[in-house]
Design a protein around this motif. Structure first.
Motif, PDB file in Angstrom:
ATOM      1  N   SER A 140      41.773  49.882  16.607  1.00 31.50           N
ATOM      2  CA  SER A 140      41.726  48.523  17.147  1.00 31.50           C
ATOM      3  C   SER A 140      43.141  48.063  17.494  1.00 31.50           C
ATOM      4  CB  SER A 140      41.103  47.564  16.122  1.00 31.50           C
ATOM      5  OG  SER A 140      41.205  46.223  16.553  1.00 31.50           O
ATOM      6  N   ASN A 141      43.268  47.320  18.591  1.00 33.94           N
ATOM      7  CA  ASN A 141      44.549  46.744  19.005  1.00 33.94           C
ATOM      8  C   ASN A 141      44.468  45.226  18.819  1.00 33.94           C
ATOM      9  OD1 ASN A 141      46.932  45.992  20.192  1.00 33.94           O
ATOM     10  ND2 ASN A 141      46.295  46.435  22.284  1.00 33.94           N
ATOM     11  N   LEU A 142      45.321  44.712  17.920  1.00 32.00           N
ATOM     12  CA  LEU A 142      45.221  43.298  17.559  1.00 32.00           C
ATOM     13  C   LEU A 142      46.011  42.381  18.483  1.00 32.00           C
ATOM     14  CD1 LEU A 142      45.442  43.416  13.654  1.00 32.00           C
ATOM     15  CD2 LEU A 142      43.416  43.460  15.119  1.00 32.00           C
ATOM     16  N   GLY A 143      46.870  42.915  19.352  1.00 31.94           N
ATOM     17  CA  GLY A 143      47.714  42.021  20.136  1.00 31.94           C
ATOM     18  C   GLY A 143      47.982  42.533  21.536  1.00 31.94           C
ATOM     19  N   ASP A 144      48.885  41.832  22.200  1.00 30.20           N
ATOM     20  CA  ASP A 144      49.199  42.100  23.595  1.00 30.20           C
ATOM     21  C   ASP A 144      50.376  43.078  23.690  1.00 30.20           C
ATOM     22  OD1 ASP A 144      49.020  41.943  26.300  1.00 30.20           O
ATOM     23  OD2 ASP A 144      49.233  39.762  26.420  1.00 30.20           O
ATOM     24  N   THR A 145      50.858  43.302  24.898  1.00 28.11           N
ATOM     25  CA  THR A 145      51.968  44.215  25.160  1.00 28.11           C
ATOM     26  C   THR A 145      53.294  43.564  24.762  1.00 28.11           C
ATOM     27  OG1 THR A 145      52.127  43.382  27.415  1.00 28.11           O
ATOM     28  CG2 THR A 145      50.681  45.271  27.025  1.00 28.11           C
ATOM     29  N   PRO A 146      54.355  44.366  24.595  1.00 31.74           N
ATOM     30  CA  PRO A 146      54.418  45.818  24.755  1.00 31.74           C
ATOM     31  C   PRO A 146      53.871  46.544  23.524  1.00 31.74           C
ATOM     32  CG  PRO A 146      56.589  44.967  24.237  1.00 31.74           C
ATOM     33  CD  PRO A 146      55.693  43.773  24.393  1.00 31.74           C
TER      34      PRO A 146
END
Length: 304
Positions: free
Chosen positions: A289-295
């Motif tokens: 899972s990806n909890l945030g934005d870039t970078p």
């Protein structure tokens, strides 16, 4: 009818007679031998049913009684009519069996090629997956993947590195299941998750490496239920391997805890050393899972 009804006729009185016998009777008497009513030779009509019925039976087994206007069948062991009926039954049974066999053959001719084709397709798909993994690019010790600098090897990885999965500057997403086959070329591998996240964290859970032939699980504590987690260790791109492994219960996918991490600019490496068999096929799976934005960036690699 003494000769078995070879030329049976029906008279105006409704009774059946042998033609020659009733003609002689009418010529002498002019009346019915049963009802005494007047009979005319011109009124005699052939009785084909009785004629055929009598012909079906053995001559010695037939007796036509004039008193009751019936044809009596003797009790012979096997009449021609019974033989004919049994032959019909046997023929019908044979035809049914033949029909069943033809149906089975037809179904087999259709299904067997489909099964073979399906197995061939599955084999080719699997072979293609294995080939893709085996042909993955081997990296040098230090390399740049897109905008993330990977410094390898260190205490976390071995000299030969094969990339299985890669993400770079992807938007936030919930837990997603990933799976891939890998054919080993050594007796020991290191499974590595490299996480960089400048804005937030990557969360990992349900890590599994299963031997396809025996269904044996190689990963210890793949659900991160123990704190510190058994056999997992964490290090960074500077070669340090003493970073504490922090588990997170707020974002767990399987069980109570998961791993959440991601260093700024340079990735941290989550690793576990696995004993493998050369040439054996393994299925590598996990939830990410990806909890945030870039970078951000992430890679899953195997080193040996």
């Amino acid at each position: 009818m003494r000769n078995g009804g070879d030329d049976a006729v029906i008279a105006a009185d409704g009774y059946v007679y042998e033609r020659a016998a009733i003609i002689r009777w009418i010529q002498r008497k002019g009346t019915s031998p049963l009802t005494c009513e007047p009979l005319n030779i011109a009124d005699l009509r052939s009785e084909y049913f009785v004629k055929r019925l009598c012909q079906l039976y053995q001559p010695n087994a037939v007796r036509c009684a004039r008193q009751n206007n019936t044809v009596s069948i003797g009790s012979s062991p096997m009449t021609q009519f019974e033989i004919h009926t049994n032959q019909q039954k046997s023929c019908k049974q044979y035809c049914n069996i033949k029909h069943i066999l033809l149906t089975i053959m037809t179904i087999s001719l259709i299904t067997i090629p489909l099964i073979v084709a399906t197995m061939l397709i599955l084999f080719l798909v699997q072979l293609n997956l294995i080939s893709q993994i085996s042909a993955s690019t081997k990296h040098s010790n230090n390399y740049i993947h897109l905008r993330t600098i990977y410094k390898l090897p260190n205490d976390c990885t071995l000299s030969n590195v094969i990339s299985l999965f890669s993400w770079n500057n992807v938007p936030q997403f919930n837990y997603t299941y990933y799976s891939k086959l890998y054919k080993t070329v050594s007796s020991r591998i290191i499974l590595t998750f490299a996480f960089r996240h400048d804005a937030s964290y990557w969360c990992l859970d349900g890590v599994s490496v299963i031997d396809i032939s025996s269904s044996v699980e190689l990963v210890t504590d793949g659900n991160f239920e123990n704190n510190p987690s058994d056999d997992f260790f964490l290090c960074n791109s500077y070669g340090n391997s003493t970073i504490p492994l922090v588990l997170d219960s707020a974002h767990a996918c399987n069980g109570l805890d998961c791993f959440c991490g991601g260093a700024v600019r340079l990735p941290n490496y989550l690793n576990q050393i696995l004993g493998t068999k050369v040439g054996q096929l393994y299925r590598i799976t996990f939830w990410l899972s990806n909890l945030g934005d870039t970078p951000n960036s992430a890679q899953v690699v195997i080193s040996y």
